[in-house]
Enzyme design. Structure first.
Site, mmCIF file in Angstrom:
data_model
loop_
_atom_site.group_PDB
_atom_site.id
_atom_site.type_symbol
_atom_site.label_atom_id
_atom_site.label_comp_id
_atom_site.label_asym_id
_atom_site.label_seq_id
_atom_site.Cartn_x
_atom_site.Cartn_y
_atom_site.Cartn_z
ATOM 1 N N TRP A 15 0.862 -1.190 0.000
ATOM 2 C CA TRP A 15 0.000 0.000 0.000
ATOM 3 C C TRP A 15 0.896 1.237 0.000
ATOM 4 C CZ3 TRP A 15 -5.028 2.157 0.821
ATOM 5 C CH2 TRP A 15 -6.072 1.255 0.610
ATOM 6 N N PHE B 113 -1.086 -3.549 7.743
ATOM 7 C CA PHE B 113 -1.664 -4.449 8.739
ATOM 8 C C PHE B 113 -1.005 -5.827 8.688
ATOM 9 C CE2 PHE B 113 -4.835 -7.335 10.541
ATOM 10 C CZ PHE B 113 -5.100 -6.690 11.739
ATOM 11 N N CYS C 52 3.400 2.446 5.218
ATOM 12 C CA CYS C 52 2.975 3.843 5.222
ATOM 13 C C CYS C 52 1.454 3.875 5.301
ATOM 14 C CB CYS C 52 3.453 4.542 3.958
ATOM 15 S SG CYS C 52 2.764 6.200 3.783
ATOM 16 N N HIS D 139 -10.361 3.802 9.814
ATOM 17 C CA HIS D 139 -9.500 2.679 9.412
ATOM 18 C C HIS D 139 -8.039 2.923 9.803
ATOM 19 C CE1 HIS D 139 -10.160 -0.915 6.826
ATOM 20 N NE2 HIS D 139 -8.848 -0.941 6.901
#
Ligand code: DLZ
Length: 155
Positions: free
Chosen positions: A28, A63, A86, A94
């Site tokens: 991500w 995560f 990051c 979230h």
């Protein structure tokens, strides 16, 4: 940051050519995490770590760094793990859940494996803030994470 690098470079109490590092990278915000990875990799190489002694694994998001770090740290030949991620705040909570989960998770992996597992995760309000810390005007936090890993091995 350059100061910290200098303080370790060439003066390490341990032979870094014999140490093996795992780097777990979240995909991500990959523009940021790739820059952080490059910073960490470059710092390790500058400090005398062999190219073949840096093992990279990707995970989908920040995560997943916890489990990726655990799998990496459980490998006998890995001396320290650097987690790169990051998280940029969005419109929903979230952000808070991911940050809380990974912070707790990485802390647990440190304790469980008794190896240095370094928190190279940016948690920023904007992408601009992340870019500043990924090779921008505030340095490269991936580089700092690598130096931290070395300092913990020296400890
Ligand atoms: C879902 C999500 C969101 C909204 N934002 C980020 C982020 O800013 N940075 C990041 O690394 N990952 C993000 N993710 C993905 C989660 O880390 C995770 O991959 C998913 O929730 C699946 O477990």
């Amino acid at each position: 940051m350059a100061g910290q690098l200098k303080s370790v470079s060439g003066k390490s109490k341990i032979d870094l050519s014999k140490k093996k590092f795992g780097i777990v990278v979240a995909e991500w915000n990959d523009e940021i995490t790739e820059a952080l990875y490059e910073g960490a990799f470059h710092a390790l190489r500058t400090l005398g770590v062999k190219k073949s002694h840096v093992v990279r694994k990707n995970v989908p998001g920040t995560f997943e760094l916890t489990l990726g770090a655990l799998w990496m740290a459980e490998k006998k030949d890995i001396d320290a793990v650097i987690c790169i991620g990051c998280v940029i705040q969005g419109d929903t909570p979230h952000f808070d859940y991911i940050c809380q989960g990974v912070t707790y998770g990485i802390t647990e992996v440190n304790i469980k494996t008794k190896k240095p597992v370094i928190f190279g995760v940016l948690t920023t309000l904007t992408k601009a803030q992340a870019l500043e810390r990924a090779g921008g005007k505030l340095g490269n936090k991936g580089e700092e994470a690598a130096v931290t890993a070395v300092k913990m091995l020296e400890f």
